[in-house]
Design a protein around this motif. Structure first.
Motif, PDB file in Angstrom:
ATOM      1  N   LEU A  67       0.834  -1.199   0.000  1.00 27.37           N
ATOM      2  CA  LEU A  67       0.000   0.000   0.000  1.00 27.37           C
ATOM      3  C   LEU A  67       0.870   1.250   0.000  1.00 27.37           C
ATOM      4  O   LEU A  67       2.037   1.219   0.397  1.00 27.37           O
ATOM      5  N   GLU A  68       0.265   2.339  -0.417  1.00 29.91           N
ATOM      6  CA  GLU A  68       0.945   3.631  -0.457  1.00 29.91           C
ATOM      7  C   GLU A  68       0.264   4.569   0.520  1.00 29.91           C
ATOM      8  O   GLU A  68      -0.933   4.473   0.743  1.00 29.91           O
ATOM      9  N   ARG A 111      -6.430  -5.416  -6.235  1.00 30.28           N
ATOM     10  CA  ARG A 111      -4.995  -5.122  -6.364  1.00 30.28           C
ATOM     11  C   ARG A 111      -4.738  -3.712  -6.879  1.00 30.28           C
ATOM     12  O   ARG A 111      -3.657  -3.182  -6.687  1.00 30.28           O
ATOM     13  N   THR A 112      -5.700  -3.102  -7.554  1.00 35.57           N
ATOM     14  CA  THR A 112      -5.475  -1.763  -8.111  1.00 35.57           C
ATOM     15  C   THR A 112      -5.582  -0.668  -7.062  1.00 35.57           C
ATOM     16  O   THR A 112      -5.089   0.436  -7.284  1.00 35.57           O
ATOM     17  N   ALA A 114      -4.366   1.042  -4.078  1.00 35.27           N
ATOM     18  CA  ALA A 114      -3.109   1.030  -3.332  1.00 35.27           C
ATOM     19  C   ALA A 114      -3.054   2.062  -2.215  1.00 35.27           C
ATOM     20  O   ALA A 114      -2.121   2.052  -1.424  1.00 35.27           O
ATOM     21  N   ARG A 115      -4.027   2.952  -2.154  1.00 39.65           N
ATOM     22  CA  ARG A 115      -3.981   3.992  -1.121  1.00 39.65           C
ATOM     23  C   ARG A 115      -4.459   3.412   0.204  1.00 39.65           C
ATOM     24  O   ARG A 115      -5.597   2.966   0.331  1.00 39.65           O
ATOM     25  N   ASP A 141      -7.165   6.856  -5.640  1.00 41.81           N
ATOM     26  CA  ASP A 141      -7.072   5.673  -4.776  1.00 41.81           C
ATOM     27  C   ASP A 141      -6.279   4.547  -5.423  1.00 41.81           C
ATOM     28  O   ASP A 141      -5.880   3.604  -4.744  1.00 41.81           O
ATOM     29  N   ARG A 142      -6.050   4.655  -6.691  1.00 44.93           N
ATOM     30  CA  ARG A 142      -5.359   3.595  -7.418  1.00 44.93           C
ATOM     31  C   ARG A 142      -3.845   3.843  -7.365  1.00 44.93           C
ATOM     32  O   ARG A 142      -3.383   4.956  -7.318  1.00 44.93           O
ATOM     33  N   GLY A 143      -3.099   2.762  -7.390  1.00 45.54           N
ATOM     34  CA  GLY A 143      -1.652   2.869  -7.317  1.00 45.54           C
ATOM     35  C   GLY A 143      -1.027   3.330  -8.618  1.00 45.54           C
ATOM     36  O   GLY A 143      -1.690   3.399  -9.660  1.00 45.54           O
ATOM     37  N   THR A 144       0.245   3.605  -8.555  1.00 41.76           N
ATOM     38  CA  THR A 144       0.964   4.052  -9.736  1.00 41.76           C
ATOM     39  C   THR A 144       1.613   2.895 -10.474  1.00 41.76           C
ATOM     40  O   THR A 144       2.100   3.068 -11.574  1.00 41.76           O
ATOM     41  N   GLU A 145       1.610   1.725  -9.889  1.00 46.48           N
ATOM     42  CA  GLU A 145       2.217   0.549 -10.523  1.00 46.48           C
ATOM     43  C   GLU A 145       1.229  -0.072 -11.512  1.00 46.48           C
ATOM     44  O   GLU A 145       0.030   0.136 -11.436  1.00 46.48           O
ATOM     45  N   PRO A 147      -1.192  -2.594 -12.598  1.00 50.44           N
ATOM     46  CA  PRO A 147      -1.973  -3.570 -11.835  1.00 50.44           C
ATOM     47  C   PRO A 147      -2.066  -4.922 -12.519  1.00 50.44           C
ATOM     48  O   PRO A 147      -2.535  -5.875 -11.944  1.00 50.44           O
TER      49      PRO A 147
END
Length: 149
Positions: A67-68, A111-112, A114-115, A141-145, A147
């Motif tokens: 998580l971020e 998995r998308t 990440a927050r 709310d979605r990560g930068t990696e 998915p």
């Protein structure tokens, strides 16, 4: 401690007096409560450590991304994500009508997100509501990696 029972009806004085006999006075109760905080804090710390270990093992087993967010929110976010996703699996697959293929699609959506704060905000949600909550998540709310691993 002395109590004035004159303002109680006569038929309720004896029962109230018996009840008072079994209780600590206010000062004693507060002192006992304040001295007990150390054992409560130790119990809570042990419980949090156990939950954290379970959440990390679960995240590793199911290939969940880290998580971020702020450092102090990461552990709480991991625990919240673990609790909500396992509750969702129980509600939708184990007790519901979903099959493993339906769950795999939802797991990719999980998995998308990440927050850590998003998972913390959803900590009181019902497991069955997770698909709707994931659809309502924003780009923040979605990560930068990637998915799609």
């Amino acid at each position: 401690m002395t109590h004035n029972l004159s303002n109680r009806p006569a038929d309720r004085r004896a029962g109230y007096a018996r009840w008072l006999e079994g209780r600590d006075c206010t000062d004693c109760w507060k002192a006992a409560r304040d001295t007990d905080t150390e054992s409560k804090e130790a119990w809570l710390a042990a419980k949090r450590a156990e939950e954290q270990q379970a959440a990390r093992a679960w995240a590793e087993q199911f290939d969940m991304p880290p998580l971020e967010g702020p450092e102090r929110a990461l552990d709480w976010g991991e625990r919240s994500r673990h609790q909500l996703v396992t509750a969702a699996y129980s509600a939708l697959v184990s007790e519901g009508t979903w099959d493993e293929a339906d769950w795999a699609v939802l797991e990719d959506k999980i998995r998308t997100i990440a927050r850590a704060g998003w998972w913390i905000d959803q900590r009181d949600a019902e497991g069955a509501d997770l698909p709707e909550l994931l659809d309502a998540a924003t780009e923040n709310d979605r990560g930068t990696e990637n998915p799609f691993r």
